[in-house]
Design a protein around this motif. Structure first.
Motif, PDB file in Angstrom:
ATOM      1  N   ASP A  89       9.171 -24.404  -9.329  1.00  0.00           N
ATOM      2  CA  ASP A  89      10.221 -23.448  -9.698  1.00  0.00           C
ATOM      3  C   ASP A  89      11.481 -24.120 -10.265  1.00  0.00           C
ATOM      4  OD1 ASP A  89       9.149 -20.629  -8.719  1.00  0.00           O
ATOM      5  OD2 ASP A  89       8.530 -22.143  -7.268  1.00  0.00           O
ATOM      6  N   HIS A  98      12.545 -23.508 -13.455  1.00  0.00           N
ATOM      7  CA  HIS A  98      13.221 -22.398 -14.117  1.00  0.00           C
ATOM      8  C   HIS A  98      14.280 -22.813 -15.140  1.00  0.00           C
ATOM      9  CE1 HIS A  98      11.161 -19.132 -12.215  1.00  0.00           C
ATOM     10  NE2 HIS A  98      11.321 -19.674 -11.038  1.00  0.00           N
ATOM     11  N   ASP A 144       6.275 -22.419 -12.716  1.00  0.00           N
ATOM     12  CA  ASP A 144       7.578 -21.857 -13.084  1.00  0.00           C
ATOM     13  C   ASP A 144       8.525 -22.946 -13.584  1.00  0.00           C
ATOM     14  OD1 ASP A 144       6.718 -19.302 -12.659  1.00  0.00           O
ATOM     15  OD2 ASP A 144       8.150 -18.817 -11.071  1.00  0.00           O
ATOM     16  N   HIS A 172       0.702 -21.636  -7.062  1.00  0.00           N
ATOM     17  CA  HIS A 172       2.108 -21.262  -7.236  1.00  0.00           C
ATOM     18  C   HIS A 172       2.554 -20.253  -6.170  1.00  0.00           C
ATOM     19  CE1 HIS A 172       5.920 -20.401  -9.105  1.00  0.00           C
ATOM     20  NE2 HIS A 172       5.633 -19.113  -9.115  1.00  0.00           N
ATOM     21  N   HIS A 205       7.132 -20.268  -5.532  1.00  0.00           N
ATOM     22  CA  HIS A 205       7.237 -18.849  -5.884  1.00  0.00           C
ATOM     23  C   HIS A 205       8.373 -18.085  -5.213  1.00  0.00           C
ATOM     24  CE1 HIS A 205       5.957 -15.174  -7.709  1.00  0.00           C
ATOM     25  NE2 HIS A 205       5.479 -14.626  -6.615  1.00  0.00           N
ATOM     26  N   HIS A 263      10.914 -19.442  -3.633  1.00  0.00           N
ATOM     27  CA  HIS A 263      12.126 -20.277  -3.686  1.00  0.00           C
ATOM     28  C   HIS A 263      12.729 -20.468  -2.294  1.00  0.00           C
ATOM     29  CE1 HIS A 263      12.859 -19.195  -8.225  1.00  0.00           C
ATOM     30  NE2 HIS A 263      11.576 -19.183  -7.910  1.00  0.00           N
TER      31      HIS A 263
HETATM   32 ZN    ZN Z   1       9.881 -18.986  -9.473  1.00  0.00          ZN
END
Ligand code: ZN
Length: 276
Positions: A22, A24, A50, A139, A184, A186
């Motif tokens: 993640d 991002h 992610d 994930h 996923h 966080h």
């Molecule tokens: Zn995420």
């Protein structure tokens, strides 16, 4: 960008692997984490997906992950998938961010060569799961690789989606042999498979000793932590222990880039300062 994985490490019975997730599109957080990994003498590095979505620097984050993480060691997240396909089920700001990210990273038919095409093909080819030594990597969850949340509330018998939280945990743990690493949500922490209890990083002081119980381990988020601690988060696993690392980074830089981007909701920047 050199790989943060120590080269020439003798293979031993227990490998030390770093797990990031993640990101991002938050380059400042990713850089800080990759630097920290360099100091941790790991044998290998895996990414749980992610890489893009929400954040202001998706293309360069993709390039950095491609350089730092060996080919085949990154799996797909739902935001990566949304950029390639459709952002279905996303809220307004996540959807808007996904559509902008697609414009940024998509390689059109005239871009047959170069980095953009390479990155786009890489994103499209990511697998949804990997097995590494005794660990399963996904994930989101073992039964729904891209989409399902495994949350602390499920361990308290609560579900906001109307799903039976016990059944959710039962079916997911049935697919885990020993240990499963996820991202996923966080929110870093551990769910134990015998009592379906949640163990936060505060509970276990950033360290989990693996025993005979099955566990689902959330490695936390590099680029958008949501557990109240704004520092970037990742985990290291050596077959016996999981150790989480929290890494300071320049969240204000990323926030300013989000503010300067009309396609990204300012709240996506504000939340980085709070870790929410
Ligand atoms: Zn995420």
């Amino acid at each position: 960008m050199e790989s943060p994985v120590a080269s020439g490490t003798m293979s031993s019975v227990m490998r030390r692997i770093a797990l990031i997730s993640d990101i991002h599109g938050n380059l400042a957080a990713l850089q800080a984490v990759l630097e920290d990994i360099t100091s941790q003498a790991v044998d290998d590095l895996y990414c749980l997906g992610d890489v893009v979505g929400y954040g202001p620097e998706p293309a360069i984050c993709m390039a950095r992950v491609m350089a730092a993480v060996a080919s085949g060691h990154t799996i797909m997240g739902n935001h990566d998938n949304a950029v390639i396909h459709e952002p279905i089920g996303f809220n307004r700001s996540a959807r808007q961010a996904a559509l902008w990210t697609r414009q940024e990273v998509r390689a059109g038919p005239l871009r047959l060569f170069g980095g953009k095409r390479r990155r786009w093909n890489w994103l499209r080819s990511l697998p949804s799961t990997l097995t590494v030594d005794d660990a399963l990597l996904v994930h989101a969850s073992p039964r729904h690789h891209l989409e399902e949340y495994i949350l602390e509330e499920h361990t308290h018998g609560i579900s906001f989606t109307g799903e039976d939280p016990n059944l959710l945990l039962e079916e997911n743990f049935a697919l885990v042999e020993k240990i499963c690493f996820i991202g996923h949500t966080h929110r870093p922490g551990v769910v134990t498979g015998d009592d379906y209890a949640w163990h936060s990083l505060a509970d276990c002081d950033l360290e989990w000793a693996v025993d005979e119980r099955k566990v689902i381990v959330n490695v936390g988020s590099v680029g958008q932590p949501r557990d109240g601690d704004p520092r970037a988060c990742y985990a290291i696993y050596d077959g016996q222990r999981v150790v989480w690392r929290r890494v300071e980074y320049d969240a204000e830089r990323t926030r300013q880039l989000i503010y300067a981007n009309p396609h990204l909701d300012n709240r996506l920047g504000d939340r980085l300062l709070e870790g929410r």
